[in-house]
Design an enzyme around this catalytic site. Structure first.
Site, PDB file in Angstrom:
ATOM      1  NE  ARG A  95      40.215  50.815  30.071  1.00 47.16           N
ATOM      2  CZ  ARG A  95      41.464  51.225  30.176  1.00 47.16           C
ATOM      3  NH1 ARG A  95      41.968  52.029  29.285  1.00 47.16           N
ATOM      4  NH2 ARG A  95      42.222  50.825  31.156  1.00 47.16           N
ATOM      5  CE  LYS A 140      45.651  37.032  43.477  1.00 49.36           C
ATOM      6  NZ  LYS A 140      45.164  36.219  42.331  1.00 49.36           N
ATOM      7  CG  HIS A 175      38.970  33.997  45.790  1.00 49.03           C
ATOM      8  ND1 HIS A 175      40.049  34.258  44.991  1.00 49.03           N
ATOM      9  CD2 HIS A 175      38.562  32.741  45.455  1.00 49.03           C
ATOM     10  CE1 HIS A 175      40.272  33.207  44.212  1.00 49.03           C
ATOM     11  NE2 HIS A 175      39.395  32.279  44.478  1.00 49.03           N
ATOM     12  CE  LYS A 200      39.032  28.842  46.931  1.00 45.04           C
ATOM     13  NZ  LYS A 200      38.044  28.601  45.884  1.00 45.04           N
ATOM     14  CD  GLU A 212      44.346  27.775  39.014  1.00 48.03           C
ATOM     15  OE1 GLU A 212      43.168  28.131  38.949  1.00 48.03           O
ATOM     16  OE2 GLU A 212      45.292  28.539  38.838  1.00 48.03           O
ATOM     17  CG  ASP A 264      47.505  34.509  39.559  1.00 48.98           C
ATOM     18  OD1 ASP A 264      46.733  35.473  39.715  1.00 48.98           O
ATOM     19  OD2 ASP A 264      47.118  33.377  39.212  1.00 48.98           O
ATOM     20  CG  HIS A 314      45.036  32.545  46.311  1.00 48.06           C
ATOM     21  ND1 HIS A 314      44.232  33.542  46.790  1.00 48.06           N
ATOM     22  CD2 HIS A 314      44.861  32.544  44.965  1.00 48.06           C
ATOM     23  CE1 HIS A 314      43.581  34.111  45.777  1.00 48.06           C
ATOM     24  NE2 HIS A 314      43.953  33.531  44.660  1.00 48.06           N
ATOM     25  CE  LYS A 344      46.514  30.657  36.132  1.00 49.62           C
ATOM     26  NZ  LYS A 344      45.242  30.341  36.791  1.00 49.62           N
ATOM     27  CE  LYS A 391      39.281  25.325  40.568  1.00 50.89           C
ATOM     28  NZ  LYS A 391      40.172  26.467  40.497  1.00 50.89           N
TER      29      LYS A 391
HETATM   30  C1  BG6 Z   1      42.706  33.801  41.242  1.00 46.02           C
HETATM   31  C2  BG6 Z   1      43.909  33.688  40.329  1.00 46.02           C
HETATM   32  O1  BG6 Z   1      43.018  34.596  42.340  1.00 46.02           O
HETATM   33  O2  BG6 Z   1      42.323  32.519  41.668  1.00 46.02           O
HETATM   34  C3  BG6 Z   1      43.602  32.775  39.155  1.00 46.02           C
HETATM   35  O3  BG6 Z   1      44.242  34.976  39.857  1.00 46.02           O
HETATM   36  C4  BG6 Z   1      43.093  31.443  39.642  1.00 46.02           C
HETATM   37  O4  BG6 Z   1      44.757  32.592  38.366  1.00 46.02           O
HETATM   38  C5  BG6 Z   1      41.937  31.634  40.626  1.00 46.02           C
HETATM   39  O5  BG6 Z   1      42.673  30.670  38.541  1.00 46.02           O
HETATM   40  C6  BG6 Z   1      41.560  30.321  41.256  1.00 46.02           C
HETATM   41  O6  BG6 Z   1      40.495  30.478  42.120  1.00 46.02           O
HETATM   42  P1  BG6 Z   1      39.618  29.244  42.548  1.00 46.02           P
HETATM   43  O7  BG6 Z   1      38.718  29.764  43.614  1.00 46.02           O
HETATM   44  O8  BG6 Z   1      38.868  28.802  41.323  1.00 46.02           O
HETATM   45  O9  BG6 Z   1      40.543  28.198  43.027  1.00 46.02           O
END
Ligand code: BG6
Length: 487
Positions: free
Chosen positions: A56, A163, A193, A197, A231, A250, A255, A343, A348
């Site tokens: 935008r 997603k 995603h 991995k 995380e 989320d 995932h 979170k 992580k």
């Molecule tokens: C995203 C989530 O799909 O994946 C985020 O929306 C999250 O909240 C992220 O932090 C984590 O991805 P990765 O690959 O860093 O584990």
């Protein structure tokens, strides 16, 4: 041979224009642009390639690239030469979904690039926005002539949706319906995603390429399964978006359920797109919906102490979730799947652990059940815990790991998930993307939770940043005489 996502002939890719909607958002700066810039540096992009970034705000091509480089934590280094090279592909386009006519010039911009050189580009569209804009973008593509073919060539048109795909079953169904009006299923790429991995792909390899696991992969030998995605960071700048999804939508809906499907599915007859998806969807459809009366026993919700401060307003959204799920299939009858994500935790780490039952009778004192752990990230590895004898004159047992570490075994970096998936998208390989019925099955299970929980049957427990979540999550698993394996 394992043939998921083999990319070695990228220079043969047909000419392509990739358009990203939502190009100034966190997904673009944290994942998409860093991946595409890296792919450019590694010469993995098609020879004839254009990248149209839609946002935008007012930017020139150069100022947009500078903005991304400044914003992104993931772009480690980019030389002036690489920047100049990347700018040859890049076109920034200012468009506003609330004002669809702002997209009127886009068709010309896309076809200008073709007209002057008589090239017919494949047109790939990435919906990197919140799902609330997906329908507007689909209409824009249709109404502003962005889906038209070339005069005398065939071109491929594909769309990729980030997603979460929708906010619940009803909205996902509506989106599927709309998408299927404009595109066929083989043009639609619903991304998760985690499926890109390396270590998630390895789940299928370990399970189906080794004789020793599959015969034991069932309720007779497996006591329980844990999938933990912890995380360290809070919501950072994504609070506004995250507050609409929370941990359930989320992370769990996508995932975690996708990893669960790969852990639990039957072996597909071969590695073709539809057979992999058929087997995953069977698992997702067999998840036992949450019983409203038992929700407090099967689920814990939490929110980190500073979440509302980070967000800037009061909120009832969960940033932590732990739950127990079951799969209603003969192979998995009665086996609990403990799922946990959150979170602002101590670190992580993503792990899937398969906890085998203890022996019915053991000759030695201190036999423990074997544990197979897939460390998805970081320190990507696979561990099998077995009982061994402690050296010496005693018969004491010692639990040690048989280890396989990616970093010890292979040199070089593991390809980032988004790069692999972008290459699949460019190439037209849907095996790591999600079919409409998979998405709907996952939402059906998630709706059984979100439509039932409330402050009473599932209170929001505050937890300190840097811990492992609310203490009650420990009690939750302890009452089943188990403990979280991932610490
Ligand atoms: C995203 C989530 O799909 O994946 C985020 O929306 C999250 O909240 C992220 O932090 C984590 O991805 P990765 O690959 O860093 O584990």
């Amino acid at each position: 041979m394992f043939e998921l996502s083999v990319h070695n002939k990228t220079s043969n890719f047909p000419p392509t224009i990739l358009t990203i909607f939502g190009a100034t958002g966190a997904l673009s700066s944290d994942y998409l642009l860093p991946s595409i810039i890296h792919m450019d540096q590694e010469k993995l992009l098609p020879k004839e390639f254009k990248l149209v970034c839609v946002g935008r705000r007012d930017f020139t091509n150069e100022s947009y690239l500078d903005f991304i480089i400044k914003k992104s934590k993931a772009i480690k280094k980019i030389s002036q030469k690489d920047k100049k090279h990347f700018l040859k592909h890049l076109i920034y386009f200012k468009g506003d979904f609330d004002n669809p006519s702002s997209f009127a010039p886009m068709a010309n911009i896309l076809s200008d690039k073709e007209g002057d050189r008589h090239i017919c580009y494949n047109r790939l569209y990435y919906f990197a926005t919140s799902p609330q804009y997906f329908a507007s973008i689909a209409h824009i593509l249709k109404n502003y002539g962005l889906l038209t073919s070339c005069a005398d060539h065939e071109r491929k048109i594909r769309v990729l949706a980030e997603k979460p795909f929708g906010f619940n079953l009803a909205s996902a169904k509506a989106l599927n319906k709309l998408f299927l009006k404009y595109f066929s299923e083989d043009q639609i790429y619903r991304i998760d995603h985690y499926l890109g991995k390396e270590t998630v792909q390895n789940l299928m390899v370990v399970r189906f390429a080794n004789r020793i696991f599959e015969p034991l992969w069932n309720k007779d030998f497996i006591d329980h399964v844990e999938i933990s995605v912890l995380e360290g960071e809070g919501v950072e700048s994504r609070g506004e978006f995250y507050d609409q999804t929370g941990a359930l939508k989320d992370f769990l809906q996508n995932h975690i359920l996708q990893m669960l499907a790969l852990v639990a599915m039957d072996e597909p007859q071969n590695l073709t797109t539809e057979l992999i998806r058929d087997n995953k969807v069977k698992i997702l459809k067999s998840l036992v919906p949450f019983d409203p009366k038992a929700i407090s026993e099967n689920l814990v919700r939490g929110q980190y102490q500073d979440y509302e401060k980070d967000l800037g307003k009061p909120s009832g959204t969960e940033t932590f979730l732990a739950l127990k799920a079951f799969i209603n299939l003969p192979r998995w009858q009665g086996v609990p799947f403990y799922l946990r994500t959150g979170k602002a935790l101590s670190k992580k780490i993503t792990e899937i652990s398969i906890h085998f039952k203890e022996l019915d009778r053991c000759l030695f004192k201190g036999c423990a059940g074997n544990i197979l752990t897939f460390r998805i990230q970081p320190d990507e590895s696979v561990h099998l815990q077995i009982n061994n004898k402690t050296p010496g004159l005693t018969a004491q047992l010692y639990q040690a790991d048989l280890d396989f570490s990616y970093h010890k075994a292979f040199k070089g970096e593991i390809p980032p998930a988004y790069e692999r998936l972008l290459l699949d998208f460019l190439e037209g390989d849907q095996r790591l993307f999600i079919r409409s019925d998979e998405i709907e099955a996952a939402w059906k299970f998630v709706d059984s939770i979100s439509e039932t929980w409330n402050g009473k049957n599932s209170p929001l427990h505050k937890y300190q940043t840097g811990t492992n979540g609310p203490e009650i999550a420990e009690e939750f698993i302890k009452k089943d005489l188990k403990e979280w394996w991932t610490k």
